[in-house]
Write a protein that holds these residues in place. Sequence first.
Motif, PDB file in Angstrom:
ATOM      1  N   ILE A 268       0.832  -1.207   0.000  1.00  0.00           N
ATOM      2  CA  ILE A 268       0.000   0.000   0.000  1.00  0.00           C
ATOM      3  C   ILE A 268       0.865   1.255   0.000  1.00  0.00           C
ATOM      4  N   ILE A 269       1.880   1.288   0.844  1.00  0.00           N
ATOM      5  CA  ILE A 269       2.778   2.443   0.881  1.00  0.00           C
ATOM      6  C   ILE A 269       3.433   2.641  -0.481  1.00  0.00           C
ATOM      7  N   PHE A 270       3.819   1.544  -1.110  1.00  0.00           N
ATOM      8  CA  PHE A 270       4.537   1.611  -2.377  1.00  0.00           C
ATOM      9  C   PHE A 270       3.643   2.135  -3.498  1.00  0.00           C
ATOM     10  N   VAL A 271       2.410   1.640  -3.599  1.00  0.00           N
ATOM     11  CA  VAL A 271       1.540   2.071  -4.698  1.00  0.00           C
ATOM     12  C   VAL A 271       0.969   3.464  -4.448  1.00  0.00           C
ATOM     13  N   ASN A 272       0.847   3.874  -3.194  1.00  0.00           N
ATOM     14  CA  ASN A 272       0.328   5.207  -2.903  1.00  0.00           C
ATOM     15  C   ASN A 272       1.320   6.315  -3.245  1.00  0.00           C
ATOM     16  N   ALA A 273       2.607   5.982  -3.312  1.00  0.00           N
ATOM     17  CA  ALA A 273       3.638   6.973  -3.653  1.00  0.00           C
ATOM     18  C   ALA A 273       3.680   7.117  -5.171  1.00  0.00           C
ATOM     19  N   VAL A 274       2.990   8.120  -5.706  1.00  0.00           N
ATOM     20  CA  VAL A 274       2.803   8.230  -7.156  1.00  0.00           C
ATOM     21  C   VAL A 274       4.112   8.492  -7.891  1.00  0.00           C
ATOM     22  N   LYS A 275       5.107   9.001  -7.210  1.00  0.00           N
ATOM     23  CA  LYS A 275       6.409   9.234  -7.846  1.00  0.00           C
ATOM     24  C   LYS A 275       7.503   8.409  -7.165  1.00  0.00           C
ATOM     25  N   GLY A 276       7.117   7.287  -6.597  1.00  0.00           N
ATOM     26  CA  GLY A 276       8.087   6.387  -5.999  1.00  0.00           C
ATOM     27  C   GLY A 276       8.378   6.719  -4.551  1.00  0.00           C
ATOM     28  N   ILE A 277       9.028   5.797  -3.893  1.00  0.00           N
ATOM     29  CA  ILE A 277       9.393   5.979  -2.487  1.00  0.00           C
ATOM     30  C   ILE A 277      10.771   5.361  -2.274  1.00  0.00           C
ATOM     31  N   SER A 278      11.613   6.058  -1.540  1.00  0.00           N
ATOM     32  CA  SER A 278      12.967   5.568  -1.303  1.00  0.00           C
ATOM     33  C   SER A 278      12.944   4.413  -0.311  1.00  0.00           C
ATOM     34  N   ALA A 279      13.980   3.573  -0.374  1.00  0.00           N
ATOM     35  CA  ALA A 279      14.092   2.453   0.552  1.00  0.00           C
ATOM     36  C   ALA A 279      14.281   2.949   1.978  1.00  0.00           C
ATOM     37  N   LEU A 280      14.938   4.094   2.137  1.00  0.00           N
ATOM     38  CA  LEU A 280      15.137   4.648   3.471  1.00  0.00           C
ATOM     39  C   LEU A 280      13.802   5.017   4.114  1.00  0.00           C
ATOM     40  N   GLN A 281      12.931   5.664   3.353  1.00  0.00           N
ATOM     41  CA  GLN A 281      11.618   6.035   3.886  1.00  0.00           C
ATOM     42  C   GLN A 281      10.756   4.807   4.131  1.00  0.00           C
ATOM     43  N   LEU A 282      10.793   3.851   3.201  1.00  0.00           N
ATOM     44  CA  LEU A 282      10.013   2.629   3.376  1.00  0.00           C
ATOM     45  C   LEU A 282      10.472   1.876   4.614  1.00  0.00           C
ATOM     46  N   GLY A 283      11.777   1.841   4.849  1.00  0.00           N
ATOM     47  CA  GLY A 283      12.305   1.165   6.033  1.00  0.00           C
ATOM     48  C   GLY A 283      11.856   1.830   7.318  1.00  0.00           C
ATOM     49  N   ARG A 284      11.778   3.147   7.322  1.00  0.00           N
ATOM     50  CA  ARG A 284      11.302   3.862   8.517  1.00  0.00           C
ATOM     51  C   ARG A 284       9.821   3.597   8.757  1.00  0.00           C
ATOM     52  N   ASP A 285       9.030   3.558   7.679  1.00  0.00           N
ATOM     53  CA  ASP A 285       7.593   3.312   7.828  1.00  0.00           C
ATOM     54  C   ASP A 285       7.321   1.913   8.357  1.00  0.00           C
ATOM     55  N   LEU A 286       8.133   0.939   7.924  1.00  0.00           N
ATOM     56  CA  LEU A 286       7.924  -0.447   8.345  1.00  0.00           C
ATOM     57  C   LEU A 286       8.720  -0.821   9.589  1.00  0.00           C
TER      58      LEU A 286
ATOM     59  N   LYS B  18      18.406  -2.389   4.372  1.00  0.00           N
ATOM     60  CA  LYS B  18      18.616  -3.440   3.370  1.00  0.00           C
ATOM     61  C   LYS B  18      17.362  -4.290   3.177  1.00  0.00           C
ATOM     62  N   THR B  19      16.577  -4.461   4.251  1.00  0.00           N
ATOM     63  CA  THR B  19      15.319  -5.201   4.125  1.00  0.00           C
ATOM     64  C   THR B  19      14.342  -4.450   3.235  1.00  0.00           C
ATOM     65  N   ALA B  20      14.221  -3.138   3.467  1.00  0.00           N
ATOM     66  CA  ALA B  20      13.321  -2.318   2.656  1.00  0.00           C
ATOM     67  C   ALA B  20      13.812  -2.223   1.221  1.00  0.00           C
ATOM     68  N   TYR B  21      15.126  -2.170   1.041  1.00  0.00           N
ATOM     69  CA  TYR B  21      15.709  -2.058  -0.297  1.00  0.00           C
ATOM     70  C   TYR B  21      15.355  -3.268  -1.155  1.00  0.00           C
ATOM     71  N   VAL B  22      15.553  -4.458  -0.608  1.00  0.00           N
ATOM     72  CA  VAL B  22      15.247  -5.680  -1.351  1.00  0.00           C
ATOM     73  C   VAL B  22      13.743  -5.811  -1.575  1.00  0.00           C
ATOM     74  N   LEU B  23      12.950  -5.474  -0.567  1.00  0.00           N
ATOM     75  CA  LEU B  23      11.497  -5.560  -0.701  1.00  0.00           C
ATOM     76  C   LEU B  23      10.997  -4.629  -1.797  1.00  0.00           C
ATOM     77  N   ALA B  24      11.523  -3.400  -1.857  1.00  0.00           N
ATOM     78  CA  ALA B  24      11.106  -2.446  -2.883  1.00  0.00           C
ATOM     79  C   ALA B  24      11.441  -2.962  -4.273  1.00  0.00           C
ATOM     80  N   HIS B  25      12.609  -3.570  -4.426  1.00  0.00           N
ATOM     81  CA  HIS B  25      12.987  -4.101  -5.732  1.00  0.00           C
ATOM     82  C   HIS B  25      12.133  -5.311  -6.109  1.00  0.00           C
ATOM     83  N   LYS B  26      11.707  -6.094  -5.140  1.00  0.00           N
ATOM     84  CA  LYS B  26      10.800  -7.201  -5.448  1.00  0.00           C
ATOM     85  C   LYS B  26       9.457  -6.677  -5.957  1.00  0.00           C
TER      86      LYS B  26
END
Length: 324
Positions: A94-112, A117-125
């Motif tokens: 949900i966080i990923f698709v709601n970011a209409v211009k993308g979201i950095s792995a650093l921000q995704l990691g903070r949200d989760l 590195k966990t957020a980085y790999v998850l974002a690429h998946k």
Amino acid sequence: MPQHFLMSATARTVSLKQVARMTDGEARALFRQIRWPDTKGAAVCPYCDCPKCYEYTTRIVFKCKACRRQFSETSGTLFASRKLPIRDYLIAIIIFVNAVKGISALQLGRDLDVQYKTAYVLAHKLREAMAAEVRGVVLGGDGADVEVDGCYVGGHVRPENRKEDRKDRRLAENQTGKRQVVVVARERDGRTLTQVFGSEDESVSFIKARVDRASTVHADEAAGWNSLHARFNMKRINHQEAYSADDACTNQAESYFARLRRAQWGQYHRIGGKYLNRYAAEMAWREDQRRTSNGEQFRTVGFRAAALPPSVDWCGYWQRGRAA
């Protein structure tokens, strides 16, 4: 004045709050419905496709009655061998698709609340799931309009402090050699395909393979597109004179590049050359889905992630098990 789609209620059919409030059981049930929609969430064996499976009462594991193998909701998917709860993966989508211009792995990691590195790999998946939607797609056909264009990314050379030490960065000998071009082929009111090359000339074979011969191809005045005249009905536009003339334009391709640039400058800041193709495909998916609700995007990405096998590139990435 008509309301923009993203500001309307139809664009919001699922919320982060809804998923975050789910129990573990509710999150698992939702993921099962996304993964196995044909059986309305009933488990299907990922090894032999047998629908006759039962769930253990003592632990969250299924067993197939045919091949006798055990599996979980995420077995055989991009989320295989997961360490996080199912709910966290749904929140990440949900966080990923709601970011209409993308979201950095650093921000995704903070949200989760996970490591970078966990957020980085998850974002690429998730980017891999997005790119899978256009795998093998051929654009155009029957006179449809397809726009092609290129956008150069990377290879920046910082100028020297003193004027007398500065060099002409336009010359090849003063460049880093890391500059690449993202080539886009975009069908009007259709899909968007991207690929990364060293120059626009190198992309001609890609365009010939992924654009139907019966299409009308729109391109700018760059010499790299001249060879396309032998295969397609071409319409060229000289941007030094106009952005659109005689029904020839590449405005849809430029719209995609605008989204890519905003993601690069505002979110990612720096994109590694070997990962540029993944980011380009992500922005193409976002551009294609800009008029669909976030709930539909959520289910699309979730279904693609569940339908794909474990990632070859990202499984064991941080253990040097793969070279992505």
